[in-house]
Enzyme design. Structure first.
Site, PDB file in Angstrom:
ATOM      1  N   ASP A   1      41.371  13.988 126.488  1.00 20.64           N
ATOM      2  CA  ASP A   1      41.213  13.890 125.036  1.00 20.64           C
ATOM      3  C   ASP A   1      40.289  15.001 124.544  1.00 20.64           C
ATOM      4  O   ASP A   1      40.593  15.716 123.584  1.00 20.64           O
ATOM      5  CB  ASP A   1      40.633  12.519 124.684  1.00 20.64           C
TER       6      ASP A   1
ATOM      7  N   TYR B   1      39.469   4.294 128.390  1.00 23.19           N
ATOM      8  CA  TYR B   1      40.128   3.713 127.220  1.00 23.19           C
ATOM      9  C   TYR B   1      40.572   2.272 127.450  1.00 23.19           C
ATOM     10  O   TYR B   1      40.767   1.533 126.496  1.00 23.19           O
ATOM     11  CB  TYR B   1      41.352   4.549 126.830  1.00 23.19           C
TER      12      TYR B   1
ATOM     13  N   ASP C   1      32.884  19.973 133.247  1.00 19.75           N
ATOM     14  CA  ASP C   1      31.996  20.826 132.443  1.00 19.75           C
ATOM     15  C   ASP C   1      32.352  22.294 132.636  1.00 19.75           C
ATOM     16  O   ASP C   1      32.441  23.067 131.681  1.00 19.75           O
ATOM     17  CB  ASP C   1      30.511  20.537 132.762  1.00 19.75           C
TER      18      ASP C   1
ATOM     19  N   LYS D   1      35.016  14.929 137.635  1.00 23.09           N
ATOM     20  CA  LYS D   1      33.551  15.028 137.714  1.00 23.09           C
ATOM     21  C   LYS D   1      33.146  14.424 139.058  1.00 23.09           C
ATOM     22  O   LYS D   1      32.378  13.452 139.140  1.00 23.09           O
ATOM     23  CB  LYS D   1      32.927  14.298 136.509  1.00 23.09           C
TER      24      LYS D   1
ATOM     25  N   ASP E   1      41.321  18.891 122.404  1.00 22.14           N
ATOM     26  CA  ASP E   1      40.798  19.394 121.130  1.00 22.14           C
ATOM     27  C   ASP E   1      40.138  20.759 121.311  1.00 22.14           C
ATOM     28  O   ASP E   1      40.226  21.625 120.436  1.00 22.14           O
ATOM     29  CB  ASP E   1      39.772  18.414 120.523  1.00 22.14           C
TER      30      ASP E   1
END
Ligand code: IPM
Ligand code: MN
Length: 356
Positions: free
Chosen positions: A247, A141, A223, A191, A251
Site C-alpha cells: 500500500d 489489514y 526501508d 522487513k 503511493d
C-alpha cells in the site's frame, strides 16, 4: 464476446472517473464488436449514506455474478471519526476478502509527456517500468486479534501482522509468473531484520523461486526499497510484498511518475470475478468539479480487458490511446502545473477519439 461488468462508483471522485472508464470501455467494445453490459451498485460511503452497510449484500451478490468489477474509490471525511469496521473503507476490505482477491497488481510506468510532473530528474525517471504485486487479503489489514482495549484506564490498540505460508506462496507465484513475461526479475520486499512474518515471507518466496529458474530473485528490506525506488526506479521489474508495505510503496510509485491519478490496479483471485480500481483515493477536495484525472480508472479498464475478459488487443488499444493523449499534451489539472487543463470528461473524450 459478451460480458457483464458491475460498476461500483463509490465516493468522492469515484463516480467521475469510473464514468470515463465506462465511456472508454463502451467505445472499445463498439470498435471491436463486443457486447458489454454495465450494472451500478451502491458501495462505500454512498451505501452508508443510504442507510446500508458499506458493502451491501445485494452489491456483493451482483459482484459475484459479474465477469468483472470496476471500482472508483471509497471513503469520505464525514466518516473520519469512526472505528475502522464502520468506515466506508471496510466495504472495500470486505469485498477483497469475500472475492478472495489476494494479488493486487499495480504497474508503475513513466509516461511520455508528463515527466515534468515528476519530482525526479528526467534521466532518473526515464525507462521506469515496474510492477508492484501487493498481497491483498492478509497481513495487518486482516490479522486477528485487532481492536482496542482499556485496562486500568490505559487505552491500548492492537493490529496483527500474520501470514501463513500458503498465502505467501500463492502471491509469490503471481509475481514470478508476471516476471517471466517481463524482464525476468523479482524483488521481494520485507522487513526480515525485525519481523518474524517477514522471515517466513523470505523463506517461502525463496522456495517458490526454485520453480522459476529463468527468473532472478533478490530480497530487499522495505526501508531500503523505498529509497531505491526514488534513487534508481529503473532497477525494478517485479516487486512483491505484503499488504501494508505494498500500500505504502505503491503511493510512492505514483509520486515518482508524477500523479496518483495515473495509476491503475487489478485485484485477482484464483477463481471468480476480479476487481479493477485506480490506486488513488476519493480526493474529496476536488470531487464533483470535473477536475479529477481519469487516467488511472481508464488504465484499470484496460487491465479489466486484459485479465478478466482475456482481450489483450483491446487492452493494448486503450493503453495506447491513454498514452497518446498524455504524450500529445492532454492534461487534467493535476498534471498541468497551473497551465491550461482538460476536464475529466474532456480527457475521457480525447482517449476515445484516439482509440480508432
Ligand atoms: C488502496 C487504498 C485502500 C487500502 C484503502 C482505501 C482501504 O489505500 O487501495 O491502496 O489501503 O488498501
Ligand atoms: Mn493505498
Amino acid at each position: 464476446m459478451r460480458a457483464r461488468i458491475v460498476v461500483l462508483p463509490g465516493d468522492g471522485i469515484g463516480p467521475e472517473v469510473t464514468a470515463e472508464a465506462v465511456k472508454v470501455l463502451c467505445a472499445v467494445a463498439t470498435v471491436r464488436g463486443h457486447v458489454l453490459s454495465f450494472e451500478e451498485a451502491p458501495f462505500g460511503a454512498a451505501a452508508l449514506s443510504a442507510g446500508l452497510p458499506p458493502l451491501p449484500d445485494a452489491t456483493l451478490e451482483a459482484c459475484r455474478r459479474a465477469d468483472a468489477v470496476l471500482l472508483g474509490a471509497v471513503g469520505g471525511p464525514e466518516w473520519d471519526g469512526l472505528p475502522p469496521d464502520r468506515r466506508p473503507e471496510a466495504g472495500l476490505l470486505a469485498l477483497r476478502r469475500e472475492l478472495r482477491l489476494y494479488a493486487n497488481l499495480r504497474p508503475i510506468r513513466a509516461f511520455g509527456g508528463v515527466a515534468a510532473a515528476s519530482p525526479l530528474r528526467p534521466e532518473t525517471l526515464e525507462g521506469t517500468d515496474f510492477l508492484i504485486v501487493r498481497e491483498l487479503t492478509g497481513g495487518l489489514y486482516f490479522g486477528e486479534p485487532r481492536g482496542r482495549t482499556t485496562t486500568d484506564g490505559q487505552r491500548a490498540a492492537v493490529d496483527t501482522l500474520v501470514y501463513c505460508e500458503e498465502e505467501i506462496r500463492r502471491v509469490a507465484r503471481v509475481a514470478f509468473e508476471a516476471a517471466r513475461l517481463r524482464r525476468g526479475r523479482v524483488t521481494s520486499v520485507d522487513k526480515a531484520n525485525v519481523l518474524h512474518s517477514s522471515q517466513l515471507w523470505r523463506e517461502v518466496v525463496s522456495e517458490v523461486a526454485k520453480d522459476y529458474p529463468e527468473v532472478t530473485l533478490d530480497h530487499m528490506l522495505v526501508d531500503s526499497a523505498a529509497m531505491q525506488m526514488v534513487l534508481r526506479p529503473t532497477a525494478f521489474d517485479v516487486l512483491v510484498t505484503e499488504n501494508m508495505f505494498g500500500d505504502i510503496l505503491s503511493d510512492l510509485g505514483a509520486g515518482l511518475v508524477g500523479s496518483l491519478g495515473l495509476l491503475p490496479s487489478a485485484s485477482l483471485g484464483a477463481t471468480g470475478p476480479s476487481l479493477y480500481e485506480p490506486v488513488h483515493g476519493t480526493a474529496p477536495d476536488i470531487a464533483g468539479r470535473g477536475l479529477a484525472n481519469p487516467t488511472g480508472a481508464i488504465l484499470s479498464a484496460a487491465l479489466l480487458l486484459r485479465h478478466a475478459l482475456r482481450l489483450p488487443e483491446e487492452a493494448a488499444l486503450v493503453e495506447a490511446a491513454a498514452e497518446r493523449a498524455l504524450a500529445g499534451g492532454s492534461r487534467t489539472a493535476d498534471l498541468a502545473g497551473g497551465g491550461s487543463s482538460l476536464s475529466t470528461a474532456a480527457f475521457g473524450d480525447r482517449v476515445v477519439a484516439l482509440l480508432a
